[in-house]
Design a protein around this motif. Structure first.
Motif, PDB file in Angstrom:
ATOM      1  N   GLY A  31       0.807  -1.215   0.000  1.00 31.93           N
ATOM      2  CA  GLY A  31       0.000   0.000   0.000  1.00 31.93           C
ATOM      3  C   GLY A  31       0.837   1.261   0.000  1.00 31.93           C
ATOM      4  O   GLY A  31       0.527   2.235  -0.702  1.00 31.93           O
ATOM      5  N   TYR A  32       1.923   1.249   0.768  1.00 29.21           N
ATOM      6  CA  TYR A  32       2.780   2.434   0.871  1.00 29.21           C
ATOM      7  C   TYR A  32       3.498   2.705  -0.450  1.00 29.21           C
ATOM      8  O   TYR A  32       3.595   3.863  -0.876  1.00 29.21           O
ATOM      9  N   LEU A  67     -10.103   5.891   8.933  1.00 31.45           N
ATOM     10  CA  LEU A  67     -11.282   5.095   9.265  1.00 31.45           C
ATOM     11  C   LEU A  67     -12.504   5.532   8.468  1.00 31.45           C
ATOM     12  O   LEU A  67     -13.401   4.723   8.201  1.00 31.45           O
ATOM     13  N   ALA A  68     -12.531   6.806   8.061  1.00 29.71           N
ATOM     14  CA  ALA A  68     -13.674   7.303   7.301  1.00 29.71           C
ATOM     15  C   ALA A  68     -13.776   6.655   5.923  1.00 29.71           C
ATOM     16  O   ALA A  68     -14.856   6.617   5.323  1.00 29.71           O
ATOM     17  N   TRP A  69     -12.654   6.146   5.413  1.00 29.97           N
ATOM     18  CA  TRP A  69     -12.652   5.526   4.090  1.00 29.97           C
ATOM     19  C   TRP A  69     -13.025   4.043   4.132  1.00 29.97           C
ATOM     20  O   TRP A  69     -13.272   3.441   3.086  1.00 29.97           O
ATOM     21  N   VAL A  70     -13.034   3.449   5.315  1.00 32.26           N
ATOM     22  CA  VAL A  70     -13.293   2.013   5.418  1.00 32.26           C
ATOM     23  C   VAL A  70     -14.668   1.623   4.867  1.00 32.26           C
ATOM     24  O   VAL A  70     -14.770   0.643   4.104  1.00 32.26           O
ATOM     25  N   VAL A  97      -7.384   1.445   1.858  1.00 33.83           N
ATOM     26  CA  VAL A  97      -7.390   2.361   3.008  1.00 33.83           C
ATOM     27  C   VAL A  97      -5.979   2.868   3.290  1.00 33.83           C
ATOM     28  O   VAL A  97      -5.787   4.052   3.626  1.00 33.83           O
ATOM     29  N   ILE A  98      -4.990   2.005   3.152  1.00 34.22           N
ATOM     30  CA  ILE A  98      -3.598   2.422   3.340  1.00 34.22           C
ATOM     31  C   ILE A  98      -3.214   3.476   2.308  1.00 34.22           C
ATOM     32  O   ILE A  98      -2.650   4.526   2.630  1.00 34.22           O
ATOM     33  N   GLY A 135      -3.983   3.485   8.607  1.00 32.81           N
ATOM     34  CA  GLY A 135      -4.898   2.842   7.676  1.00 32.81           C
ATOM     35  C   GLY A 135      -4.849   1.329   7.781  1.00 32.81           C
ATOM     36  O   GLY A 135      -5.884   0.653   7.705  1.00 32.81           O
ATOM     37  N   LEU A 136      -3.643   0.800   7.950  1.00 33.08           N
ATOM     38  CA  LEU A 136      -3.476  -0.648   8.076  1.00 33.08           C
ATOM     39  C   LEU A 136      -4.245  -1.191   9.273  1.00 33.08           C
ATOM     40  O   LEU A 136      -5.025  -2.146   9.146  1.00 33.08           O
TER      41      LEU A 136
END
Length: 243
Positions: free
Chosen positions: A58-59, A96-99, A116-117, A181-182
């Protein structure tokens, strides 16, 4: 000293005064023994490997996209003027808002966690690229252009090296957002990983397990900062004559 204070607080409030129960604050000894047991059963090893794999994937994706967006903002004034504030606003959104979006789009899968990451990191990296290049001393660009540098050579040999200190700060910030995010994604979606163990501890009201995972996350963060970002930062400072 911090561990000694922690143990003292535990002994005083749980065993002596008895105003807290053991579920409120665990003892450092119980946390240490639990970490050892989790390593012996290889539960923690598998969780760390699973989490780090997702985190690195993700990074790296966020670095590629973040640099691309940042260079677009520098190259095209229209994009910066119309979308710069939006990108800054998106960067302030918690991971968390994107989960919920990720779950609706990708379901309960690996892609959800990676999304999310990525979405939590790219905006801070984009802003770092934009500000890093903007804050370059103009004399470097004038001198390079005087000597005939242009196009990709100007960017590769002058602009990117001059912007590296600010870029590194953005990369470190993006790394911290990637961690958040992770853990957020794994707590809600994953069947493996540090976030999933953290969620298990919460569900079982096992504070020793929760704190143990927090200690592992903190330790991993310190190790990576010391041996990866610290090494890069030291090299940059050495190159710029600051050491």
């Amino acid at each position: 000293m911090l561990i000694a204070i922690w143990e003292l607080v535990y002994k005083t409030n749980v065993e002596t005064i008895k105003i807290w129960n053991a579920n409120v604050i665990p003892s450092p000894i119980s946390v240490f023994l639990l970490i050892v047991r989790l390593f012996k059963t290889k539960t923690l090893i598998y969780a760390i490997l699973s989490s780090m794999r997702r985190l690195v994937i993700g990074y790296l994706i966020s670095i590629v996209i973040g640099f691309f967006i940042g260079f677009l903002m520098i190259r095209f004034k229209y994009i910066e003027e119309n979308f710069g504030s939006l990108i800054l606003g998106l960067q302030t959104l918690p991971n968390l808002a994107w989960v919920p979006f990720a779950i609706l789009w990708f379901g309960y899968s690996e892609s959800t966690i990676i999304f999310v990451i990525v979405i939590g990191s790219i905006f801070s990296i984009s802003l770092a690229v934009d500000l890093g290049i903007k804050n370059i001393n103009p004399i470097y660009l004038k001198a390079a252009k005087t000597m005939g540098a242009k196009g990709y050579k100007l960017h590769l040999n002058v602009i990117v090296p001059a912007a590296l200190p600010n870029l590194l700060s953005g990369l470190k910030e993006g790394w911290s957002f990637a961690w958040r995010g992770l853990i957020s994604g794994e707590m809600l979606v994953s069947a493996t990983g540090l976030g999933q163990i953290l969620s298990k501890g919460k569900d079982a009201s096992n504070m020793s397990l929760v704190v143990a995972v927090m200690v592992i996350i903190l330790s991993l963060g310190l190790i990576i900062d010391k041996f990866v970002f610290g090494h890069i930062e030291k090299s940059i400072r050495y190159r710029w004559g600051l050491m």
